[in-house]
Design a protein around this motif. Structure first.
Motif, PDB file in Angstrom:
ATOM      1  N   ARG A  18       0.831  -1.192   0.000  1.00 53.63           N
ATOM      2  CA  ARG A  18       0.000   0.000   0.000  1.00 53.63           C
ATOM      3  C   ARG A  18       0.875   1.254   0.000  1.00 53.63           C
ATOM      4  O   ARG A  18       0.619   2.208  -0.738  1.00 53.63           O
ATOM      5  N   ASP A  66      -9.655   1.304   5.385  1.00 50.65           N
ATOM      6  CA  ASP A  66      -9.165   2.612   5.819  1.00 50.65           C
ATOM      7  C   ASP A  66     -10.097   3.724   5.385  1.00 50.65           C
ATOM      8  O   ASP A  66     -10.307   4.688   6.122  1.00 50.65           O
ATOM      9  N   GLU A  67     -10.623   3.572   4.174  1.00 52.78           N
ATOM     10  CA  GLU A  67     -11.566   4.575   3.680  1.00 52.78           C
ATOM     11  C   GLU A  67     -12.779   4.619   4.604  1.00 52.78           C
ATOM     12  O   GLU A  67     -13.353   5.677   4.839  1.00 52.78           O
ATOM     13  N   THR A  69     -12.848   4.021   7.905  1.00 51.30           N
ATOM     14  CA  THR A  69     -12.572   4.735   9.155  1.00 51.30           C
ATOM     15  C   THR A  69     -12.435   6.233   8.902  1.00 51.30           C
ATOM     16  O   THR A  69     -12.814   7.048   9.735  1.00 51.30           O
ATOM     17  N   ASN A 102      -2.349   8.197  -2.223  1.00 47.55           N
ATOM     18  CA  ASN A 102      -3.164   7.154  -1.623  1.00 47.55           C
ATOM     19  C   ASN A 102      -4.517   7.024  -2.322  1.00 47.55           C
ATOM     20  O   ASN A 102      -5.022   5.925  -2.534  1.00 47.55           O
TER      21      ASN A 102
END
Lengths: 201, 201
Positions: A18, A66-67, A69, A102
DNA sequence: GTCTATACACCGATAGAC
DNA sequence: GTCTATCGGTGTATAGAC
């Protein structure tokens, strides 16, 4: 690197991948670059994961999680639907601006997965996730503002994701902050037009 | 392949590259695959063009130009702004549906260009083109319907491109025709809200 | 000018020493 | 279990025969 469970290595590799993808792009995320980022020898790669494509599956899951959160932080505190939406979209774009690589990684992964038979099922799942996330935000916003949406929430959620995707793509391409702000303005009008006072308790 | 001018070979290579990218993806568009598609020997590649990245620059120009000619066909014949926009967006999505690989190629090229220093200027130019195209369509539509737009046309054009990009990405990911149609519905409402009767002749 | 043949770097993946 | 060393394949680009 002595005695680290395979599952843990797998997670470390996904995180390293990532990082590499966000920084240098998907094409640069070779097995060698990924293990270098993770501080592991090359052979650890296929010890922890069966193939590069298989690891990318983990990376997509990681990015989507992650998106999820991050999304919570976009819930705004405003008194009108229009202002709340505008604040949320502005917060989202700030998030993109703070780490463009990102966000670009997400698009690169989606496009690559669509072209890779073994991963072709991922994008649908990914967008199902985004749409569910947007639905949740719209529900929460409606509840906080005592409004209701005049079209089904899943439909409005899809429009919201459509707008954030399009907003992001254009901003990544031209980095025009002022133009993006104006798009957020008109997009907020557009979504707020589907808000009305709640009639049910 | 005797005595063909370099410029002509260059154009043929760009067209072949476009075909390969649309069919198999950008990662599969190697110099070997491109010359095979064009029916040329490998050495012709660097005879006509200095590098693969340089050819991709031509491909982007080609794709953008084609998008321009296709756009004219989206001009709808309807009596209300909402219906005209809905028809135009539906026509656009049909266009995407008829050749998804070609539309995906556009996204892949944009993302790749953003990551490639030598091509990093391309995406901004590409979107400048799209925005100009959308502005033209909005102007033509307003004129045909005797309406005017309540916000500056370039701003509304950016919103329109935002919507088409987002619409395309989501459809490419989940191929949900019904959901896309509903998004077009609400997007048409959103844009039509910026239309009002013309006051000036 | 045009093509065949090849150089050289780097890819994903693994065999085999420790 | 873990790593070094290497395999077979493919990438972009070019040297040199015609």
């Amino acid at each position: 690197m002595t005695r680290i469970p395979a599952a843990e290595r797998r997670a470390a590799l996904a995180a390293a991948a990532r990082t590499v993808i966000a920084r240098d792009g998907l094409a640069a995320a070779t097995t060698r670059a990924i293990v270098a980022e993770a501080g592991m020898p090359l052979a650890s790669f296929h010890y922890a994961v069966s193939s590069r494509d298989e690891l990318l599956r983990d990376v997509v899951e990681l990015v989507v999680a992650d998106e999820g959160t991050a999304a919570a932080s976009f819930l705004a505190t405003a008194t009108t639907a229009r202002e709340a939406i505008k604040q949320a979209l502005t917060g989202y774009l700030d998030h993109v601006r703070s780490d463009p690589g990102n966000e670009q990684a997400m698009f690169e992964l989606t496009q690559y997965a669509l072209r890779t038979p073994h991963l072709a099922d991922l994008p649908a799942e990914q967008y199902r996730s985004y749409h569910a996330l947007a639905s949740g935000l719209l529900e929460a916003g409606a509840s906080a503002l005592s409004i209701e949406w005049s079209i089904p929430v899943p439909d409005l959620a899809r429009l919201l994701v459509t707008l954030t995707d399009g907003l992001t793509l254009a901003w990544l391409a031209d980095r025009d902050d002022a133009a993006a702000a104006r798009t957020i303005d008109s997009a907020s009008d557009a979504i707020a037009a589907f808000a009305r006072e709640a009639v049910t308790a």
